[in-house]
Design a protein around this motif. Structure first.
Motif, PDB file in Angstrom:
ATOM      1  N   ALA A 104     -36.596   8.028 -74.718  1.00  0.00           N
ATOM      2  CA  ALA A 104     -36.775   7.262 -75.949  1.00  0.00           C
ATOM      3  C   ALA A 104     -38.116   7.637 -76.564  1.00  0.00           C
ATOM      4  O   ALA A 104     -39.030   8.069 -75.864  1.00  0.00           O
ATOM      5  N   LEU A 105     -38.242   7.450 -77.875  1.00  0.00           N
ATOM      6  CA  LEU A 105     -39.446   7.876 -78.579  1.00  0.00           C
ATOM      7  C   LEU A 105     -40.447   6.756 -78.805  1.00  0.00           C
ATOM      8  O   LEU A 105     -41.486   6.966 -79.431  1.00  0.00           O
ATOM      9  N   SER A 106     -40.159   5.555 -78.303  1.00  0.00           N
ATOM     10  CA  SER A 106     -41.102   4.447 -78.361  1.00  0.00           C
ATOM     11  C   SER A 106     -40.633   3.372 -77.393  1.00  0.00           C
ATOM     12  O   SER A 106     -39.475   3.384 -76.951  1.00  0.00           O
ATOM     13  N   ARG A 107     -41.533   2.445 -77.080  1.00  0.00           N
ATOM     14  CA  ARG A 107     -41.149   1.348 -76.193  1.00  0.00           C
ATOM     15  C   ARG A 107     -40.115   0.447 -76.860  1.00  0.00           C
ATOM     16  O   ARG A 107     -39.240  -0.110 -76.194  1.00  0.00           O
ATOM     17  N   GLY A 108     -40.238   0.301 -78.176  1.00  0.00           N
ATOM     18  CA  GLY A 108     -39.249  -0.494 -78.892  1.00  0.00           C
ATOM     19  C   GLY A 108     -37.858   0.110 -78.789  1.00  0.00           C
ATOM     20  O   GLY A 108     -36.872  -0.603 -78.618  1.00  0.00           O
ATOM     21  N   ALA A 109     -37.782   1.452 -78.891  1.00  0.00           N
ATOM     22  CA  ALA A 109     -36.486   2.124 -78.760  1.00  0.00           C
ATOM     23  C   ALA A 109     -35.931   1.955 -77.352  1.00  0.00           C
ATOM     24  O   ALA A 109     -34.716   1.793 -77.164  1.00  0.00           O
ATOM     25  N   LYS A 110     -36.804   1.977 -76.353  1.00  0.00           N
ATOM     26  CA  LYS A 110     -36.351   1.761 -74.973  1.00  0.00           C
ATOM     27  C   LYS A 110     -35.733   0.377 -74.826  1.00  0.00           C
ATOM     28  O   LYS A 110     -34.669   0.217 -74.196  1.00  0.00           O
ATOM     29  N   GLU A 111     -36.373  -0.628 -75.399  1.00  0.00           N
ATOM     30  CA  GLU A 111     -35.833  -1.988 -75.323  1.00  0.00           C
ATOM     31  C   GLU A 111     -34.482  -2.087 -76.025  1.00  0.00           C
ATOM     32  O   GLU A 111     -33.564  -2.752 -75.528  1.00  0.00           O
ATOM     33  N   GLU A 112     -34.354  -1.412 -77.167  1.00  0.00           N
ATOM     34  CA  GLU A 112     -33.074  -1.431 -77.884  1.00  0.00           C
ATOM     35  C   GLU A 112     -31.975  -0.781 -77.061  1.00  0.00           C
ATOM     36  O   GLU A 112     -30.844  -1.275 -77.011  1.00  0.00           O
ATOM     37  N   LEU A 113     -32.292   0.340 -76.432  1.00  0.00           N
ATOM     38  CA  LEU A 113     -31.289   1.029 -75.615  1.00  0.00           C
ATOM     39  C   LEU A 113     -30.847   0.156 -74.441  1.00  0.00           C
ATOM     40  O   LEU A 113     -29.661   0.115 -74.096  1.00  0.00           O
ATOM     41  N   ALA A 114     -31.807  -0.531 -73.839  1.00  0.00           N
ATOM     42  CA  ALA A 114     -31.472  -1.370 -72.690  1.00  0.00           C
ATOM     43  C   ALA A 114     -30.698  -2.616 -73.101  1.00  0.00           C
ATOM     44  O   ALA A 114     -29.692  -2.974 -72.467  1.00  0.00           O
ATOM     45  N   GLU A 115     -31.150  -3.270 -74.169  1.00  0.00           N
ATOM     46  CA  GLU A 115     -30.561  -4.541 -74.549  1.00  0.00           C
ATOM     47  C   GLU A 115     -29.266  -4.388 -75.346  1.00  0.00           C
ATOM     48  O   GLU A 115     -28.314  -5.140 -75.140  1.00  0.00           O
ATOM     49  N   ARG A 116     -29.225  -3.413 -76.257  1.00  0.00           N
ATOM     50  CA  ARG A 116     -28.094  -3.333 -77.172  1.00  0.00           C
ATOM     51  C   ARG A 116     -27.032  -2.322 -76.744  1.00  0.00           C
ATOM     52  O   ARG A 116     -25.880  -2.424 -77.152  1.00  0.00           O
ATOM     53  N   LEU A 117     -27.420  -1.338 -75.918  1.00  0.00           N
ATOM     54  CA  LEU A 117     -26.434  -0.384 -75.432  1.00  0.00           C
ATOM     55  C   LEU A 117     -26.169  -0.541 -73.943  1.00  0.00           C
ATOM     56  O   LEU A 117     -25.314   0.142 -73.389  1.00  0.00           O
ATOM     57  N   GLY A 118     -26.909  -1.428 -73.285  1.00  0.00           N
ATOM     58  CA  GLY A 118     -26.675  -1.692 -71.866  1.00  0.00           C
ATOM     59  C   GLY A 118     -27.074  -0.544 -70.966  1.00  0.00           C
ATOM     60  O   GLY A 118     -26.483  -0.354 -69.898  1.00  0.00           O
ATOM     61  N   ILE A 119     -28.116   0.224 -71.336  1.00  0.00           N
ATOM     62  CA  ILE A 119     -28.567   1.343 -70.519  1.00  0.00           C
ATOM     63  C   ILE A 119     -29.562   0.846 -69.479  1.00  0.00           C
ATOM     64  O   ILE A 119     -30.441   0.028 -69.783  1.00  0.00           O
ATOM     65  N   ASP A 120     -29.436   1.336 -68.264  1.00  0.00           N
ATOM     66  CA  ASP A 120     -30.338   0.952 -67.177  1.00  0.00           C
ATOM     67  C   ASP A 120     -31.773   1.315 -67.571  1.00  0.00           C
ATOM     68  O   ASP A 120     -32.102   2.495 -67.731  1.00  0.00           O
ATOM     69  N   PRO A 121     -32.669   0.340 -67.735  1.00  0.00           N
ATOM     70  CA  PRO A 121     -34.039   0.658 -68.160  1.00  0.00           C
ATOM     71  C   PRO A 121     -34.807   1.513 -67.165  1.00  0.00           C
ATOM     72  O   PRO A 121     -35.787   2.162 -67.529  1.00  0.00           O
ATOM     73  N   ARG A 122     -34.363   1.541 -65.896  1.00  0.00           N
ATOM     74  CA  ARG A 122     -35.067   2.347 -64.885  1.00  0.00           C
ATOM     75  C   ARG A 122     -34.944   3.839 -65.148  1.00  0.00           C
ATOM     76  O   ARG A 122     -35.786   4.617 -64.681  1.00  0.00           O
ATOM     77  N   LYS A 123     -33.939   4.239 -65.886  1.00  0.00           N
ATOM     78  CA  LYS A 123     -33.782   5.669 -66.139  1.00  0.00           C
ATOM     79  C   LYS A 123     -34.185   6.064 -67.571  1.00  0.00           C
ATOM     80  O   LYS A 123     -33.938   7.180 -68.001  1.00  0.00           O
ATOM     81  N   ILE A 124     -34.817   5.147 -68.305  1.00  0.00           N
ATOM     82  CA  ILE A 124     -35.285   5.452 -69.651  1.00  0.00           C
ATOM     83  C   ILE A 124     -36.774   5.780 -69.596  1.00  0.00           C
ATOM     84  O   ILE A 124     -37.581   4.972 -69.139  1.00  0.00           O
ATOM     85  N   GLU A 125     -37.125   6.964 -70.040  1.00  0.00           N
ATOM     86  CA  GLU A 125     -38.522   7.390 -70.116  1.00  0.00           C
ATOM     87  C   GLU A 125     -38.962   7.360 -71.576  1.00  0.00           C
ATOM     88  O   GLU A 125     -38.216   7.782 -72.464  1.00  0.00           O
ATOM     89  N   VAL A 126     -40.169   6.874 -71.828  1.00  0.00           N
ATOM     90  CA  VAL A 126     -40.721   6.859 -73.180  1.00  0.00           C
ATOM     91  C   VAL A 126     -41.626   8.072 -73.354  1.00  0.00           C
ATOM     92  O   VAL A 126     -42.566   8.264 -72.592  1.00  0.00           O
ATOM     93  N   LEU A 127     -41.301   8.897 -74.319  1.00  0.00           N
ATOM     94  CA  LEU A 127     -42.097  10.095 -74.597  1.00  0.00           C
ATOM     95  C   LEU A 127     -42.402  10.110 -76.095  1.00  0.00           C
ATOM     96  O   LEU A 127     -41.751  10.779 -76.885  1.00  0.00           O
ATOM     97  N   LEU A 128     -43.422   9.360 -76.472  1.00  0.00           N
ATOM     98  CA  LEU A 128     -43.793   9.187 -77.871  1.00  0.00           C
ATOM     99  C   LEU A 128     -44.048  10.503 -78.604  1.00  0.00           C
ATOM    100  O   LEU A 128     -43.653  10.657 -79.759  1.00  0.00           O
ATOM    101  N   PRO A 129     -44.703  11.496 -77.986  1.00  0.00           N
ATOM    102  CA  PRO A 129     -45.009  12.732 -78.727  1.00  0.00           C
ATOM    103  C   PRO A 129     -43.793  13.496 -79.224  1.00  0.00           C
ATOM    104  O   PRO A 129     -43.921  14.304 -80.152  1.00  0.00           O
ATOM    105  N   LEU A 130     -42.608  13.269 -78.650  1.00  0.00           N
ATOM    106  CA  LEU A 130     -41.430  13.986 -79.128  1.00  0.00           C
ATOM    107  C   LEU A 130     -41.014  13.530 -80.523  1.00  0.00           C
ATOM    108  O   LEU A 130     -40.221  14.200 -81.179  1.00  0.00           O
ATOM    109  N   GLY A 131     -41.552  12.406 -80.972  1.00  0.00           N
ATOM    110  CA  GLY A 131     -41.243  11.939 -82.317  1.00  0.00           C
ATOM    111  C   GLY A 131     -42.248  12.393 -83.357  1.00  0.00           C
ATOM    112  O   GLY A 131     -42.202  11.938 -84.498  1.00  0.00           O
ATOM    113  N   VAL A 132     -43.150  13.291 -82.962  1.00  0.00           N
ATOM    114  CA  VAL A 132     -44.222  13.739 -83.852  1.00  0.00           C
ATOM    115  C   VAL A 132     -44.130  15.242 -84.043  1.00  0.00           C
ATOM    116  O   VAL A 132     -43.798  15.980 -83.116  1.00  0.00           O
TER     117      VAL A 132
END
Length: 337
Positions: A104-132
């Motif tokens: 995910a490209l931000s912590r907010g996107a990670k929360e959306e993926l976990a809460e709204r798509l039901g993705i296991d948060p343990r396997k979501i990595e936040v890599l902000l620079p990929l959005g720049v």
């Protein structure tokens, strides 16, 4: 380790996967990188930037990495038809759940993926620079002067970047620049809209017609020079606005102090390298802007912090973090959904 990437058009040079291959090849040459490949090619890791996995590629046990770059269909549902949203939701959910790692490209996107798509948060990595965007070559004096003449820029200005709209709170920024007693002009860089015309009228009505200027449809390559010449960069967007991080990162790279709305994304990006004011707090914004424009010591402190902070968005840092992610997938068993 052999790492495969999409064979879709995004993998072409200069695009997302193409850029990753270039960065990794330079800064992590110990691995082998393959774009696309034959269906029977074996890879240890397969990295996709699209929701569905590339068609015709047999992963044959390769660990899957999926970067989720666009969640607008969740954030702005009115922009999509019901059918389009349902298709995207199904593809995103299937792609992310079958992946060993989701970026995910931000912590907010990670929360959306976990809460709204039901993705296991343990396997979501936040890599902000990929959005720049990757860093551009620093703008030299000659380039800055050419850009100044091209757009007729004033001697001292505060820069705001983005399509002019109410949620960017440009009226508040204009009032703060006008009242800062620093002799600066507000330069708004973005395409012309009805709101930009309203801003012009507002400036004239309040006696500040000469304190605001617009740069319409600027060339992306001119941003480093536009930023380097600015006295400060200001972004007071509301929390729900999808803000581009490129101008903020460019400001930090250029050593230009930033005044930002106090949102999670701004805090995550700039940390202590900016001054924050609550969105809608005009007194706080005016005080913050006055401090970065008039206090030379504070300006120098922010400039130094910004340059240090911008290092996390360097290509070397991106390559290092991706290599760590790829390596961890080999070392750990895949978590079942």
């Amino acid at each position: 380790m052999k790492i495969g990437f999409d064979s879709v058009p995004e993998a072409l040079p200069g695009t997302y996967c193409g850029r990753l291959v270039e960065i990794l090849s330079e800064y992590a040459p110990e691995h082998e990188y393959v774009v696309g490949g034959e269906p029977d090619d074996e890879a240890d890791v397969y990295h996709s930037s699209a929701s569905p996995l590339a068609q015709g590629v047999r992963l044959r046990g390769a660990r899957r990495v999926v970067t989720v770059r666009d969640l607008n269909f969740l954030r702005y549902p009115r922009m999509y038809t019901f059918f389009d949203r349902m298709v995207r939701l199904r593809l995103y959910r299937r792609s992310c759940r079958s992946a060993a790692c989701v970026i995910a490209l931000s912590r907010g996107a990670k929360e959306e993926l976990a809460e709204r798509l039901g993705i296991d948060p343990r396997k979501i990595e936040v890599l902000l620079p990929l959005g720049v965007h990757p860093p551009a070559a620093p703008a030299g004096e000659a380039e800055c002067e050419a850009v100044r003449r091209k757009y007729g820029l004033p001697g001292r200005y505060v820069l705001a970047v983005g399509v002019p709209e109410v949620r960017l709170r440009l009226v508040e920024i204009f009032d703060a620049v006008r009242d800062s007693d620093a002799g600066c002009v507000l330069v708004v860089c973005g395409r012309r809209t009805g709101y930009s015309d309203f801003l012009s009228e507002y400036a004239r009505a309040t006696g500040g017609a000469g304190r605001i200027e617009f740069v319409y449809e600027s060339a992306p390559a001119d941003l480093p020079a536009l930023m380097r010449m600015a006295e400060a960069y200001v972004s007071m967007s509301d929390p729900e606005v999808g803000t581009s991080l490129r101008p903020l990162v460019e400001a930090m790279r250029s050593g230009v102090p930033a005044v930002l709305s106090d949102t999670p994304l701004h805090r995550e990006t700039a940390a202590d390298a900016a001054v924050y004011a609550a969105s809608g707090d005009e007194a706080a914004l005016c005080g913050a802007l006055r401090s970065v424009l008039c206090d030379k010591e504070f300006r120098a402190c922010l400039a130094g912090r910004g340059r240090v902070r911008s290092e996390i968005f360097s290509e070397r840092a991106v390559a290092r973090r991706l290599s760590e992610i790829y390596g961890s997938l080999q070392a750990c068993p895949e978590r079942p959904e």
